[in-house]
Design a protein around this motif. Structure first.
Motif, mmCIF file in Angstrom:
data_model
loop_
_atom_site.group_PDB
_atom_site.id
_atom_site.type_symbol
_atom_site.label_atom_id
_atom_site.label_comp_id
_atom_site.label_asym_id
_atom_site.label_seq_id
_atom_site.Cartn_x
_atom_site.Cartn_y
_atom_site.Cartn_z
ATOM 1 N N UNK A 160 5.953 -11.485 16.091
ATOM 2 C CA UNK A 160 5.336 -10.158 16.067
ATOM 3 C C UNK A 160 6.098 -9.227 15.128
ATOM 4 N N UNK A 161 7.415 -9.296 15.159
ATOM 5 C CA UNK A 161 8.222 -8.493 14.233
ATOM 6 C C UNK A 161 7.896 -8.859 12.788
ATOM 7 N N UNK A 162 7.708 -10.152 12.538
ATOM 8 C CA UNK A 162 7.401 -10.611 11.181
ATOM 9 C C UNK A 162 6.070 -10.053 10.699
ATOM 10 N N UNK A 163 5.087 -9.947 11.593
ATOM 11 C CA UNK A 163 3.789 -9.378 11.215
ATOM 12 C C UNK A 163 3.938 -7.912 10.836
ATOM 13 N N UNK A 219 12.847 9.785 -3.762
ATOM 14 C CA UNK A 219 13.167 9.964 -2.345
ATOM 15 C C UNK A 219 11.899 10.189 -1.521
ATOM 16 N N UNK A 220 10.942 10.890 -2.103
ATOM 17 C CA UNK A 220 9.694 11.145 -1.378
ATOM 18 C C UNK A 220 8.918 9.859 -1.174
ATOM 19 N N UNK A 221 8.838 9.025 -2.208
ATOM 20 C CA UNK A 221 8.134 7.746 -2.075
ATOM 21 C C UNK A 221 8.789 6.877 -0.999
ATOM 22 N N UNK A 222 10.110 6.901 -0.938
ATOM 23 C CA UNK A 222 10.815 6.133 0.087
ATOM 24 C C UNK A 222 10.482 6.652 1.476
ATOM 25 N N UNK A 223 10.360 7.979 1.602
ATOM 26 C CA UNK A 223 10.018 8.549 2.907
ATOM 27 C C UNK A 223 8.598 8.149 3.309
ATOM 28 N N UNK A 224 7.685 8.060 2.337
ATOM 29 C CA UNK A 224 6.322 7.613 2.640
ATOM 30 C C UNK A 224 6.307 6.153 3.076
ATOM 31 N N UNK A 225 7.135 5.338 2.441
ATOM 32 C CA UNK A 225 7.225 3.932 2.838
ATOM 33 C C UNK A 225 7.695 3.817 4.285
ATOM 34 N N UNK A 226 8.748 4.563 4.616
ATOM 35 C CA UNK A 226 9.325 4.480 5.954
ATOM 36 C C UNK A 226 8.356 4.988 7.012
ATOM 37 N N UNK A 227 7.791 6.180 6.774
ATOM 38 C CA UNK A 227 6.884 6.776 7.757
ATOM 39 C C UNK A 227 5.616 5.951 7.909
ATOM 40 N N UNK A 228 5.044 5.545 6.783
ATOM 41 C CA UNK A 228 3.801 4.777 6.836
ATOM 42 C C UNK A 228 3.980 3.406 7.440
ATOM 43 N N UNK A 229 5.103 2.751 7.155
ATOM 44 C CA UNK A 229 5.333 1.417 7.698
ATOM 45 C C UNK A 229 5.645 1.474 9.179
ATOM 46 N N UNK A 230 6.384 2.495 9.614
ATOM 47 C CA UNK A 230 6.717 2.615 11.035
ATOM 48 C C UNK A 230 5.495 2.838 11.890
ATOM 49 N N UNK A 231 4.681 3.826 11.517
ATOM 50 C CA UNK A 231 3.489 4.137 12.304
ATOM 51 C C UNK A 231 2.441 3.041 12.170
ATOM 52 N N UNK A 232 2.275 2.501 10.971
ATOM 53 C CA UNK A 232 1.300 1.433 10.783
ATOM 54 C C UNK A 232 1.733 0.149 11.468
ATOM 55 N N UNK A 233 3.037 -0.143 11.418
ATOM 56 C CA UNK A 233 3.550 -1.319 12.098
ATOM 57 C C UNK A 233 3.366 -1.244 13.598
ATOM 58 N N UNK A 234 3.424 -0.036 14.137
ATOM 59 C CA UNK A 234 3.164 0.128 15.570
ATOM 60 C C UNK A 234 1.730 -0.256 15.903
#
Length: 283
Positions: free
Chosen positions: A8-11, A166-181
């Protein structure tokens, strides 16, 4: 259980990598004009990984149930003549690893289908709202705050380049965290709802990742949670990899981590969630 959690983590990680790749193809200054296309790609990536998460969770649930009860449950993916060997094969296929095997004798069948129907509309709405909050709203704010947005800043200004990076990195982190959930919730919701619909299930326990946050540690400290209307939800958060493990017998055994968190909670002695957070962080 470890193989299921890692899969599941891998997905979620695969989704995050795909989201990062999508963002890499867009210049920071072009984000505002690319939101419609980005939203479509973001939701498609979530959809693909969430489907895999649900398939994995069904294989896991069916296997655990058969191992504990000696009976196989119907529903999506069930094949007549299913055995422990075929259930392990289904699970291995879903994880992409050889995690176990079993006998080939057909198991007794419980024909009831406990798995909820896929709610594509709700998933799409949730993905769209997540994109709005974690990407579109952030891009709008970013555009308002862009240095020299009236044309006074050169595109090759080192400070501006660093700011955009830095902004693009923040979008990666925020988008991946919420989307991964959302991706992992596809599997988590499938298992948790199946528990409520399956007369053979008695509850679940929360399996955490290696170093869970204070909230997840507290939830894991509860040990077995027996099913009822009051326990009909499984709390998760962005970047959370906890999973609900179904229980079909009173002879279950909790992982060492859950026992450790329960002991820690007893030693804590009670207090507010903020007090527990401070205690957990220091321990």
């Amino acid at each position: 259980m470890a193989a299921y959690q890692l899969a599941q983590e891998a997905l979620a990680a695969e989704f995050s990598a795909r989201w990062a790749e999508i963002l890499t193809a867009v210049e920071a200054r072009e984000l505002a004009t690319s939101l419609t296309e980005l939203s479509t790609q973001y939701q498609a990536a979530i959809r693909e990984s969430a489907v895999a998460s649900r398939t994995l969770s069904i294989a896991f649930y069916r296997l655990v149930r058969a191992l504990e009860t000696g009976r196989v449950i119907g529903g999506p993916g069930y094949r007549p003549g299913a055995s422990l060997g075929s259930l392990w094969a289904d699970f291995n296929r879903a994880t992409g690893k050889r995690t176990g095997t079993g006998a080939r004798e057909p198991l007794p069948v419980d024909t009831r289908n406990p798995f909820p129907a896929e709610d594509i509309g709700r998933e799409a709405e949730r993905a769209a709202e997540t994109f709005r909050q974690q990407v579109a709203d952030r891009v709008a704010k970013h555009e308002r705050e862009r240095p020299g947005r009236e044309g006074s800043a050169a595109l090759d200004d080192p400070a501006l380049i660093a700011w955009e990076r830095d902004f693009l990195e923040s979008l990666k982190t925020a988008g991946s965290g919420a989307g991964g959930q959302i991706v992992q919730d596809g599997g988590r919701d499938m298992i948790h709802n199946a528990l409520q619909n399956d007369p053979g299930a008695i509850g679940y326990y929360r399996a955490t990742e290696g170093s869970p946050c204070y909230f997840c540690a507290l939830m894991a400290a509860r040990g077995a949670v027996y099913k009822s209307k009051r326990t009909a939800a499984f709390g998760a958060h962005p970047h959370c990899h906890c999973q609900a493990v179904p229980i079909f017998s009173r002879r279950y055994q909790l992982p060492d981590a859950n026992t450790s968190f329960a002991r820690m909670w007893r030693e804590f002695g009670g207090g507010s969630l903020a007090d527990w957070r401070a205690y957990y962080t220091k321990t």
